[in-house]
Motif scaffolding. Structure first.
Motif, mmCIF file in Angstrom:
data_model
loop_
_atom_site.group_PDB
_atom_site.id
_atom_site.type_symbol
_atom_site.label_atom_id
_atom_site.label_comp_id
_atom_site.label_asym_id
_atom_site.label_seq_id
_atom_site.Cartn_x
_atom_site.Cartn_y
_atom_site.Cartn_z
ATOM 1 N N SER A 1 57.766 22.528 39.136
ATOM 2 C CA SER A 1 57.389 23.820 39.700
ATOM 3 C C SER A 1 56.347 24.509 38.820
ATOM 4 C CB SER A 1 58.626 24.709 39.846
ATOM 5 O OG SER A 1 59.556 24.130 40.748
ATOM 6 N N SER A 2 56.557 24.471 37.514
ATOM 7 C CA SER A 2 55.595 25.084 36.595
ATOM 8 C C SER A 2 54.245 24.398 36.679
ATOM 9 C CB SER A 2 56.123 25.027 35.163
ATOM 10 O OG SER A 2 57.306 25.785 35.027
ATOM 11 N N GLN A 3 54.252 23.068 36.796
ATOM 12 C CA GLN A 3 52.989 22.335 36.888
ATOM 13 C C GLN A 3 52.264 22.642 38.189
ATOM 14 O OE1 GLN A 3 51.929 20.391 34.225
ATOM 15 N NE2 GLN A 3 50.017 20.530 35.347
ATOM 16 N N PHE A 4 53.006 22.828 39.268
ATOM 17 C CA PHE A 4 52.385 23.180 40.547
ATOM 18 C C PHE A 4 51.704 24.551 40.458
ATOM 19 C CE2 PHE A 4 55.717 20.493 43.005
ATOM 20 C CZ PHE A 4 55.040 19.336 42.635
ATOM 21 N N VAL A 5 52.350 25.497 39.802
ATOM 22 C CA VAL A 5 51.762 26.829 39.652
ATOM 23 C C VAL A 5 50.500 26.751 38.797
ATOM 24 C CG1 VAL A 5 52.119 29.143 38.718
ATOM 25 C CG2 VAL A 5 53.950 28.024 39.987
ATOM 26 N N THR B 1 42.636 39.343 39.382
ATOM 27 C CA THR B 1 43.749 39.023 38.494
ATOM 28 C C THR B 1 45.084 39.337 39.156
ATOM 29 O OG1 THR B 1 42.443 39.412 36.496
ATOM 30 C CG2 THR B 1 44.832 39.547 36.276
ATOM 31 N N LEU B 2 45.169 40.503 39.788
ATOM 32 C CA LEU B 2 46.402 40.876 40.486
ATOM 33 C C LEU B 2 46.682 39.933 41.647
ATOM 34 C CD1 LEU B 2 46.043 44.771 40.511
ATOM 35 C CD2 LEU B 2 47.517 43.369 39.049
ATOM 36 N N ALA B 3 45.612 39.474 42.328
ATOM 37 C CA ALA B 3 45.792 38.541 43.441
ATOM 38 C C ALA B 3 46.343 37.208 42.934
ATOM 39 C CB ALA B 3 44.465 38.325 44.159
ATOM 40 N N TYR B 4 45.787 36.703 41.838
ATOM 41 C CA TYR B 4 46.297 35.451 41.262
ATOM 42 C C TYR B 4 47.733 35.626 40.776
ATOM 43 C CZ TYR B 4 42.022 32.632 41.285
ATOM 44 O OH TYR B 4 40.936 31.881 41.664
ATOM 45 N N LEU B 5 48.015 36.754 40.145
ATOM 46 C CA LEU B 5 49.368 37.008 39.658
ATOM 47 C C LEU B 5 50.360 37.023 40.807
ATOM 48 C CD1 LEU B 5 51.291 37.762 37.350
ATOM 49 C CD2 LEU B 5 50.661 40.157 37.711
ATOM 50 N N LEU C 1 54.375 31.722 44.837
ATOM 51 C CA LEU C 1 54.529 30.273 44.811
ATOM 52 C C LEU C 1 55.758 29.867 44.012
ATOM 53 C CD1 LEU C 1 53.563 27.429 45.412
ATOM 54 C CD2 LEU C 1 51.988 27.598 43.465
ATOM 55 N N ARG C 2 55.990 30.535 42.891
ATOM 56 C CA ARG C 2 57.171 30.216 42.093
ATOM 57 C C ARG C 2 58.451 30.510 42.867
ATOM 58 N NH1 ARG C 2 57.455 28.964 36.905
ATOM 59 N NH2 ARG C 2 55.292 29.597 36.552
ATOM 60 N N LEU C 3 58.467 31.631 43.603
ATOM 61 C CA LEU C 3 59.648 31.958 44.402
ATOM 62 C C LEU C 3 59.859 30.928 45.513
ATOM 63 C CD1 LEU C 3 59.299 35.841 44.736
ATOM 64 C CD2 LEU C 3 60.992 34.583 43.409
ATOM 65 N N ILE C 4 58.765 30.483 46.139
ATOM 66 C CA ILE C 4 58.875 29.466 47.186
ATOM 67 C C ILE C 4 59.442 28.173 46.614
ATOM 68 C CG2 ILE C 4 57.528 27.971 48.723
ATOM 69 C CD1 ILE C 4 55.656 30.339 49.197
ATOM 70 N N LEU C 5 58.961 27.783 45.447
ATOM 71 C CA LEU C 5 59.447 26.554 44.825
ATOM 72 C C LEU C 5 60.911 26.682 44.398
ATOM 73 C CD1 LEU C 5 56.285 25.684 42.709
ATOM 74 C CD2 LEU C 5 57.123 24.451 44.710
ATOM 75 N N MET C 6 61.293 27.869 43.940
ATOM 76 C CA MET C 6 62.698 28.100 43.598
ATOM 77 C C MET C 6 63.575 27.993 44.841
ATOM 78 S SD MET C 6 62.400 31.263 40.875
ATOM 79 C CE MET C 6 64.162 31.577 40.987
#
Length: 232
Positions: free
Chosen positions: A151-155, A194-198, A204-209
Motif C-alpha cells: 500500500s505504501s509503495q502504491f501511494v 500540494t493540498l491536492a496531492y495530499l 488512496l491510502r484509505l481505499i487500500l486499507m
C-alpha cells in the motif's frame, strides 16, 4: 516588502487543475494495477521457475537502482529510435508499471519467503491441488503479510507521477506549471497542488486499507497477519 496571497487567479483556472487531477488519477490507477499484477506474477515465476530467477533478478536490480525519470526518458525518447512510438500517456503508464513491478516483485517475494515449507506440505497432504496450495496457502498469506508495504509503495508511485510533466503529460504537476505561467502566482498555485496531492494520497491510502479489510477480514487468520505486519 509585504506579500499578499492571491488565490483568485489560481481558482479561476480550477478547470485546468481539475483536468490534471483526473488524469493523475487515471494514470496512477492504471499504472498501479498493471505494476501490481506484473510484480506479483514475476515473484511467483521466480519462485516456481528457477530458470527465470536470474533475468527477473536482473530486471529488479536495474529498475530499483536507476532513477525513475531516466526510465521514463528511455521509454518515451528511446523506444521511438527502434520503431516503437508511444503517446506521452502510454509511455507514462508503461514506465510506471515497469518501475512499480520491480518493487512489487521484491515485496511479494519477501511475503512468499515467509511461508514455511511445512505449510505447503500440509496442504498437499490434505489432497489440495497445487493450484489450491499456491492460491490459499502460499499467495494469500504472503499478500496479507506484505499488504501494508504494498500500500505504501502504491501511494509513493502515485506521487511519482508528478515527473510525467517532463514529457508533456498534462497531469496535475503539468497543469500546475501551465497555471503558474499564466497567473504568475507560483506560491499559491503550488500550495493548491500540494493540498491536492495530499488529499489524493490520503484517499488512496484509505481505499487500500478498505481493500485490505475486504481481502483479509480482521477476524480471519489472514487479517491477523495483515495487522501484525502493519504494527511492525
Amino acid at each position: 516588502m509585504s506579500f499578499q496571497f492571491q488565490f483568485e487567479p489560481v481558482f479561476a483556472r480550477a478547470d485546468v487543475l481539475f483536468d490534471g487531477f483526473l488524469l493523475t488519477v487515471q494514470l496512477a490507477g492504471l499504472g498501479i494495477l498493471l505494476g501490481g499484477l506484473l510484480g506479483t506474477l514475476l515473484a511467483l515465476l521466480r519462485r516456481l521457475v528457477p530458470a527465470l530467477g536470474l533475468p527477473i533478478t536482473a530486471y529488479v536490480e536495474v529498475v530499483r537502482n536507476t532513477p525513475f525519470l531516466v526510465q521514463l526518458f528511455i521509454v518515451y525518447l528511446g523506444l521511438p529510435q527502434i520503431g516503437i512510438r508511444l503517446t506521452p500517456e502510454q509511455a507514462a503508464v508503461i514506465t510506471m508499471a515497469l518501475n512499480l513491478g520491480a518493487y512489487t516483485t521484491e515485496i511479494v517475494r519477501a511475503g512468499l519467503d515467509s511461508v514455511h515449507p511445512s505449510q505447503i506440505e500440509a496442504g498437499l497432504s490434505l489432497a489440495l491441488s497445487r493450484w489450491q496450495v499456491l492460491r490459499y496457502i502460499v499467495l494469500a498469506p504472503a499478500l496479507a503479510r506484505v499488504w501494508p508495504s504494498l500500500s505504501s509503495q502504491f501511494v509513493l508511485m502515485m506521487l511519482s507521477s508528478s515527473v510525467f510533466s517532463f514529457i508533456s503529460v498534462q497531469e496535475l504537476s503539468g497543469a500546475a506549471s501551465n497555471v503558474e505561467q499564466d497567473t504568475f502566482r507560483s506560491f499559491e498555485t503550488y500550495i493548491v497542488v500540494t493540498l491536492a496531492y495530499l488529499g489524493l494520497a490520503m484517499v488512496l491510502r484509505l481505499i487500500l486499507m478498505a481493500l485490505g479489510a475486504v481481502l483479509f477480514p480482521s477476524g480471519s487468520g489472514l487479517g491477523r497477519l495483515r495487522q501484525s505486519a502493519g504494527n511492525r
